[in-house]
Design an enzyme around this catalytic site. Structure first.
Site, PDB file in Angstrom:
ATOM      1  N   GLY A 182       0.822  -1.190   0.000  1.00 51.51           N
ATOM      2  CA  GLY A 182       0.000   0.000   0.000  1.00 51.51           C
ATOM      3  C   GLY A 182       0.865   1.253   0.000  1.00 51.51           C
ATOM      4  O   GLY A 182       2.078   1.204   0.242  1.00 51.51           O
ATOM      5  N   CYS A 183       0.228   2.382  -0.252  1.00 48.39           N
ATOM      6  CA  CYS A 183       0.966   3.645  -0.354  1.00 48.39           C
ATOM      7  C   CYS A 183       1.510   4.101   0.998  1.00 48.39           C
ATOM      8  O   CYS A 183       2.705   4.390   1.134  1.00 48.39           O
ATOM      9  CB  CYS A 183       0.104   4.719  -0.998  1.00 48.39           C
ATOM     10  SG  CYS A 183      -1.594   4.803  -0.375  1.00 48.39           S
ATOM     11  N   TYR A 184       0.652   4.163   2.016  1.00 45.98           N
ATOM     12  CA  TYR A 184       1.141   4.552   3.339  1.00 45.98           C
ATOM     13  C   TYR A 184       2.232   3.598   3.836  1.00 45.98           C
ATOM     14  O   TYR A 184       3.287   4.050   4.313  1.00 45.98           O
ATOM     15  CB  TYR A 184      -0.004   4.591   4.352  1.00 45.98           C
ATOM     16  CG  TYR A 184      -0.964   5.747   4.200  1.00 45.98           C
ATOM     17  CD1 TYR A 184      -0.522   7.065   4.211  1.00 45.98           C
ATOM     18  CD2 TYR A 184      -2.336   5.523   4.060  1.00 45.98           C
ATOM     19  CE1 TYR A 184      -1.411   8.132   4.087  1.00 45.98           C
ATOM     20  CE2 TYR A 184      -3.233   6.580   3.934  1.00 45.98           C
ATOM     21  CZ  TYR A 184      -2.764   7.882   3.946  1.00 45.98           C
ATOM     22  OH  TYR A 184      -3.646   8.923   3.824  1.00 45.98           O
ATOM     23  N   SER A 201       5.629   4.455   2.224  1.00 46.62           N
ATOM     24  CA  SER A 201       6.267   5.687   2.692  1.00 46.62           C
ATOM     25  C   SER A 201       6.785   5.550   4.119  1.00 46.62           C
ATOM     26  O   SER A 201       7.693   6.282   4.525  1.00 46.62           O
ATOM     27  CB  SER A 201       5.273   6.853   2.615  1.00 46.62           C
ATOM     28  OG  SER A 201       4.221   6.701   3.559  1.00 46.62           O
TER      29      SER A 201
END
Length: 394
Positions: A197-199, A202
């Site tokens: 996922g994106c979160y 990061s």
């Protein structure tokens, strides 16, 4: 691969970087600290004589369209079919006019896709719909799944957080989690990769090396993340309407965001013990981009300089993860439209604590870019193939 190219230079803030299609050289300082970049600007990319045949499931969503855009400049991947059940029969350019220049097949329903005609599949379908489809695919296919359906190893945890039973538990056992820079060797040999996922991307990229190095405490990790609205997908939702979103910011999924178990799974693997985080995401009135600000407690005797040098060593040979010079704050503007993650470390005013800031494009390094990076690895190509475009600014 052959291509017609021109070369140009442009100036950014510090050092000198020379890029060619598949080779990146170290930066060198010149001219009062300015960074002059010389890169190959490809005007036409020719596909290999026998390209890898690709199918894209869910091509009418943002991540699917980004896969298509990226593959337009990939020398080894060619698209054989695109699916979008509700838009079957339409051209992709009628759904995404910015792709009108591409020679693409019309959209079809998943049930009409001929999986014997492809070598690999990008699955960009919504969460909760992917397990049934992927478990029915031919076993010879390489698959990168961009949904959350296979990210959590513990199927009971999946049911707890996603509100439904896992429908492919046997298949889950062979899935490799696709955080490229951290699990590269496992990804190379995988058949099915769960794209992160994106979160989680990061957050794990800066934290995992520090946790493995025992440089930060495993407790009291506080994460404040902000995302552009494309992170919520393309479906019409009242909360994402212009009047609801513009000129404001709001927190959502407080204590219950579905990326929490994925983040904790990755951090706990790095620590070899259970890590629980405090995580609050926020939706920003921007189209794309993501920033995670992470507050950590340093281990006894560890300094911010130690954290900085450890990250510098961990990522010194990585193309897509860049530790900025000391004092420079990462900005989402500087990764927009690219597969890069920029990060930096700062001293907190509270003694013994540090602040880490990382930024990505939620649709690229946080989704489709990392998916292409993973499939490159799975098929034996340099992982940066088709992904070296710099960020789009302004």
């Amino acid at each position: 691969m052959t291509s017609s190219s021109t070369f140009s230079s442009f100036c950014v803030d510090s050092g000198c970087l020379w890029k060619e299609e598949m080779k990146v050289f170290k930066a060198k300082r010149r001219n009062a600290g300015k960074l002059f970049v010389k890169c190959s600007l490809t005007t036409k990319t020719q596909k290999a004589e026998k390209p890898i045949r690709i199918g894209v499931l869910g091509a009418s969503g943002y991540t699917g369209s980004e896969i298509v855009r990226l593959l337009a400049n990939h020398p080894h991947f060619g698209i054989n079919f695109l699916t979008a059940d509700r838009k079957a029969g339409q051209s992709l350019s009628s759904v995404f006019p910015h792709l009108i220049t591409q020679d693409l097949p019309n959209l079809i329903a998943v049930k009409d896709a001929d999986f014997s005609s492809v070598d690999a599949v990008f699955c960009c379908l919504p969460h909760g719909t992917t397990q049934d489809i992927i478990k029915g695919l031919p076993k010879n296919l390489k698959i990168v799944d961009l949904s959350a359906d296979f990210r959590l190893r513990d199927i009971s945890e999946y049911e707890q957080w996603y509100g439904q039973a896992h429908r492919a538990p046997d298949l889950q056992k062979e899935v490799v989690y696709g955080m490229t820079e951290i699990l590269r060797d496992e990804i190379k040999d995988a058949r099915l990769v769960a794209n992160p996922g994106c979160y989680p991307t990061s957050i794990q990229l800066p934290l995992v090396p520090l946790i493995k190095g025992n440089l930060i405490e495993f407790r009291n990790i506080i994460i404040d993340s902000k995302s552009g609205v494309t992170g919520a997908g393309r479906g019409a939702k009242e909360a994402n309407m212009y009047a609801e979103l513009a000129e404001g910011i709001y927190s959502y999924g407080v204590t219950r965001h579905r990326h929490v178990p994925e983040i904790e799974q990755g951090l706990s693997d790095a620590a070899n013990s259970k890590i629980t985080i405090s995580f609050t995401p926020h939706l920003m009135p921007i189209i794309r981009g993501m920033q995670s600000t992470i507050y950590v407690e340093m281990a006894s005797g560890v300094t911010v300089e130690d954290l900085y040098q450890h990250l510098k060593t961990a990522y010194k040979d990585e193309e897509f993860v860049i530790l900025l010079e000391k004092g420079i704050v990462p900005r989402t503007h500087d990764v927009r439209g690219s597969n890069y993650c920029l990060m930096n470390v700062f001293p907190d005013r509270i003694p013994g604590r540090a602040i880490i800031v990382s930024v990505i494009d939620n649709l690229l390094k946080g989704a489709s870019g990392q998916a292409v990076q993973n499939l490159n690895l799975m098929l034996g190509f340099p992982e940066s193939t088709g992904l070296l475009s710099p960020a789009l600014f302004p």
